[in-house]
Design a protein around this motif. Structure first.
Motif, PDB file in Angstrom:
ATOM      1  N   ILE A  87      -4.367   6.409   1.954  1.00 51.80           N
ATOM      2  CA  ILE A  87      -4.108   5.053   1.570  1.00 51.80           C
ATOM      3  C   ILE A  87      -4.593   4.523   0.398  1.00 51.80           C
ATOM      4  O   ILE A  87      -5.848   4.560   0.358  1.00 51.80           O
ATOM      5  CB  ILE A  87      -4.136   4.081   2.875  1.00 51.80           C
ATOM      6  N   TRP A  88      -3.834   4.132  -0.385  1.00 56.17           N
ATOM      7  CA  TRP A  88      -4.422   3.384  -1.765  1.00 56.17           C
ATOM      8  C   TRP A  88      -3.417   2.305  -2.210  1.00 56.17           C
ATOM      9  O   TRP A  88      -2.336   1.992  -1.518  1.00 56.17           O
ATOM     10  CB  TRP A  88      -4.465   4.557  -2.729  1.00 56.17           C
ATOM     11  N   GLU A  89      -3.693   1.813  -3.259  1.00 55.08           N
ATOM     12  CA  GLU A  89      -3.216   0.420  -3.469  1.00 55.08           C
ATOM     13  C   GLU A  89      -3.164  -0.604  -2.470  1.00 55.08           C
ATOM     14  O   GLU A  89      -2.251  -1.534  -2.131  1.00 55.08           O
ATOM     15  CB  GLU A  89      -1.907   0.418  -4.244  1.00 55.08           C
ATOM     16  N   ALA A  90      -4.267  -0.593  -1.831  1.00 57.65           N
ATOM     17  CA  ALA A  90      -4.641  -1.498  -0.658  1.00 57.65           C
ATOM     18  C   ALA A  90      -6.222  -2.160  -0.830  1.00 57.65           C
ATOM     19  O   ALA A  90      -6.917  -1.397  -1.442  1.00 57.65           O
ATOM     20  CB  ALA A  90      -4.713  -0.991   0.501  1.00 57.65           C
ATOM     21  N   GLU A  91      -6.122  -3.325  -0.290  1.00 59.57           N
ATOM     22  CA  GLU A  91      -7.521  -3.828  -0.380  1.00 59.57           C
ATOM     23  C   GLU A  91      -8.467  -3.539   0.825  1.00 59.57           C
ATOM     24  O   GLU A  91      -9.314  -3.671   1.162  1.00 59.57           O
ATOM     25  CB  GLU A  91      -7.413  -5.455  -0.669  1.00 59.57           C
ATOM     26  N   SER A  92      -7.534  -3.518   1.943  1.00 57.77           N
ATOM     27  CA  SER A  92      -8.104  -3.061   3.452  1.00 57.77           C
ATOM     28  C   SER A  92      -6.861  -2.801   4.387  1.00 57.77           C
ATOM     29  O   SER A  92      -5.816  -2.426   3.949  1.00 57.77           O
ATOM     30  CB  SER A  92      -8.531  -4.456   3.980  1.00 57.77           C
ATOM     31  N   PHE A  93      -7.332  -2.192   5.373  1.00 57.59           N
ATOM     32  CA  PHE A  93      -6.592  -1.352   6.447  1.00 57.59           C
ATOM     33  C   PHE A  93      -7.025  -1.446   7.788  1.00 57.59           C
ATOM     34  O   PHE A  93      -8.349  -1.643   7.827  1.00 57.59           O
ATOM     35  CB  PHE A  93      -5.885  -0.102   5.854  1.00 57.59           C
ATOM     36  N   ASN A  94      -6.299  -1.611   8.790  1.00 56.87           N
ATOM     37  CA  ASN A  94      -6.534  -1.487  10.310  1.00 56.87           C
ATOM     38  C   ASN A  94      -6.630  -0.137  10.765  1.00 56.87           C
ATOM     39  O   ASN A  94      -5.545   0.573  10.599  1.00 56.87           O
ATOM     40  CB  ASN A  94      -5.649  -2.587  10.860  1.00 56.87           C
ATOM     41  N   ILE A  95      -7.768   0.060  11.418  1.00 58.16           N
ATOM     42  CA  ILE A  95      -7.755   1.097  12.394  1.00 58.16           C
ATOM     43  C   ILE A  95      -7.852   0.740  13.712  1.00 58.16           C
ATOM     44  O   ILE A  95      -8.648   0.038  14.234  1.00 58.16           O
ATOM     45  CB  ILE A  95      -8.886   1.985  12.035  1.00 58.16           C
ATOM     46  N   ALA A 139       0.823  -1.120   0.094  1.00 60.09           N
ATOM     47  CA  ALA A 139      -0.071  -0.103  -0.195  1.00 60.09           C
ATOM     48  C   ALA A 139       0.922   1.355   0.050  1.00 60.09           C
ATOM     49  O   ALA A 139       2.116   1.156   0.614  1.00 60.09           O
ATOM     50  CB  ALA A 139      -0.904  -0.005   1.339  1.00 60.09           C
ATOM     51  N   LYS A 140       0.213   2.127  -0.575  1.00 64.34           N
ATOM     52  CA  LYS A 140       1.054   3.655  -0.611  1.00 64.34           C
ATOM     53  C   LYS A 140      -0.056   4.596   0.413  1.00 64.34           C
ATOM     54  O   LYS A 140      -1.053   4.354   0.498  1.00 64.34           O
ATOM     55  CB  LYS A 140       1.033   4.020  -2.121  1.00 64.34           C
ATOM     56  N   THR A 141       0.907   5.304   0.974  1.00 64.57           N
ATOM     57  CA  THR A 141       0.139   6.192   1.973  1.00 64.57           C
ATOM     58  C   THR A 141       0.912   7.624   1.932  1.00 64.57           C
ATOM     59  O   THR A 141       1.987   7.877   1.271  1.00 64.57           O
ATOM     60  CB  THR A 141       0.464   5.674   3.533  1.00 64.57           C
ATOM     61  N   VAL A 142      -0.184   8.343   2.489  1.00 67.11           N
ATOM     62  CA  VAL A 142       0.492   9.894   2.754  1.00 67.11           C
ATOM     63  C   VAL A 142      -0.219  10.499   4.045  1.00 67.11           C
ATOM     64  O   VAL A 142      -1.258  10.256   4.347  1.00 67.11           O
ATOM     65  CB  VAL A 142       0.002  10.639   1.379  1.00 67.11           C
ATOM     66  N   LEU A 143       0.783  11.321   4.694  1.00 63.13           N
ATOM     67  CA  LEU A 143       0.420  11.610   6.072  1.00 63.13           C
ATOM     68  C   LEU A 143       0.032  13.182   5.888  1.00 63.13           C
ATOM     69  O   LEU A 143       1.134  13.748   5.641  1.00 63.13           O
ATOM     70  CB  LEU A 143       1.171  11.367   7.181  1.00 63.13           C
ATOM     71  N   HIS A 144      -1.092  13.636   6.396  1.00 64.12           N
ATOM     72  CA  HIS A 144      -1.073  15.360   6.360  1.00 64.12           C
ATOM     73  C   HIS A 144      -1.516  15.845   7.940  1.00 64.12           C
ATOM     74  O   HIS A 144      -2.290  15.551   8.296  1.00 64.12           O
ATOM     75  CB  HIS A 144      -2.043  15.897   5.503  1.00 64.12           C
ATOM     76  N   GLN A 145      -0.167  16.277   8.666  1.00 69.69           N
ATOM     77  CA  GLN A 145      -0.570  16.558   9.940  1.00 69.69           C
ATOM     78  C   GLN A 145      -1.380  17.900   9.990  1.00 69.69           C
ATOM     79  O   GLN A 145      -1.262  18.871   9.284  1.00 69.69           O
ATOM     80  CB  GLN A 145       0.694  16.542  10.785  1.00 69.69           C
ATOM     81  N   ALA A 146      -2.250  17.748  11.256  1.00 66.16           N
ATOM     82  CA  ALA A 146      -3.269  18.988  11.245  1.00 66.16           C
ATOM     83  C   ALA A 146      -2.289  20.369  11.155  1.00 66.16           C
ATOM     84  O   ALA A 146      -2.825  21.472  10.447  1.00 66.16           O
ATOM     85  CB  ALA A 146      -3.774  18.761  12.653  1.00 66.16           C
TER      86      ALA A 146
END
Length: 237
Positions: free
Chosen positions: A212-220, A2-9
């Motif tokens: 998050i993209w290129e993922a089928e699922s993720f955990n929160i 999966a690819k991810t990006v974080l944008h902090q507040a």
């Protein structure tokens, strides 16, 4: 993987117009960051606070799906389709601007600010007949994600002209939920409304955004009591 990006507040754009204080997750108005133009079809995520007895005068839109989610207080909405309504906490409003609409939004309560999210998505169909909808959303049941928006008129929540699904939920500390994407070609942008979350090992605090993209699922996992908005959208191009 999966690819991810974080944008902090704290990295969001900010505008203070006195009566309006707005944090911009993506480039908007006077805030421009070429690396923060959109997340797939999600073009705008504004976190607005409007002072009492103030608001947005009549202004135009076209070919955009516009979603408003009040977090505190109330807004009066009027538009060129003849709609006039009060939208308040516990509701979601959607407009398909299509061929073009004018609308205004006012906080009619003196001395009481209103806080709301204004979200714009690129549509999957241009120049449609403009439409308006507003419903109450039931988030009373905790520790689950409630669907509040989809592409299907007969599905739960409001609907829009886009292959998108929104969910909201309140999670008690320690709760874990696996989110399965509706469409594996989509991505999900998680916006933390309050509290702290952990997504696949990344720690998120209030008003942080995580894509998050290129993922089928993720955990929160809720690191503490938390509220979150999940926006699953096409990644486009």
């Amino acid at each position: 993987m999966a690819k991810t990006v974080l944008h902090q507040a704290a990295t969001r754009g900010f505008a203070d117009h006195g009566w309006l204080k707005s944090h911009h997750t993506f480039s908007f108005a006077g805030y421009y960051n070429p690396d923060r133009m959109n997340f797939g079809a999600l073009r705008v995520l504004n976190d607005d606070t409007v002072a009492g007895s103030r608001g947005f005068g009549e202004h135009p839109h076209d070919n955009m799906e516009i979603i408003s989610i009040p977090l505190e207080g109330e807004l009066i909405h009027r538009d060129s389709m003849g709609n006039e309504a009060v939208i308040k906490q516990g509701e979601i409003q959607v407009m398909s601007a299509g061929t073009g609409i004018y609308h205004s939004e006012y906080n009619h309560k003196e001395g009481e600010p209103v806080k709301f999210l204004q979200i714009w998505l690129f549509p999957n169909k241009r120049n449609v007949q403009p439409r308006y909808d507003q419903i109450q959303i039931d988030l009373k049941e905790k520790n689950k994600l409630h669907q509040i928006l989809s592409p299907n008129a007969d599905d739960e929540g409001v609907w829009i002209y886009q292959n998108a699904w929104f969910h909201m939920g309140s999670l008690d500390k320690g709760t874990e939920i696996e989110y399965q994407l509706k469409d594996k070609a989509n991505g999900v942008y998680v916006f933390v409304l309050s509290g702290k979350l952990e997504i696949d090992g990344t720690q998120l605090s209030q008003r942080d955004g995580f894509g998050i993209w290129e993922a089928e699922s993720f955990n929160i996992k809720a690191s503490e009591d938390a509220q979150a908005l999940l926006m699953e959208v096409p990644m486009l191009g």
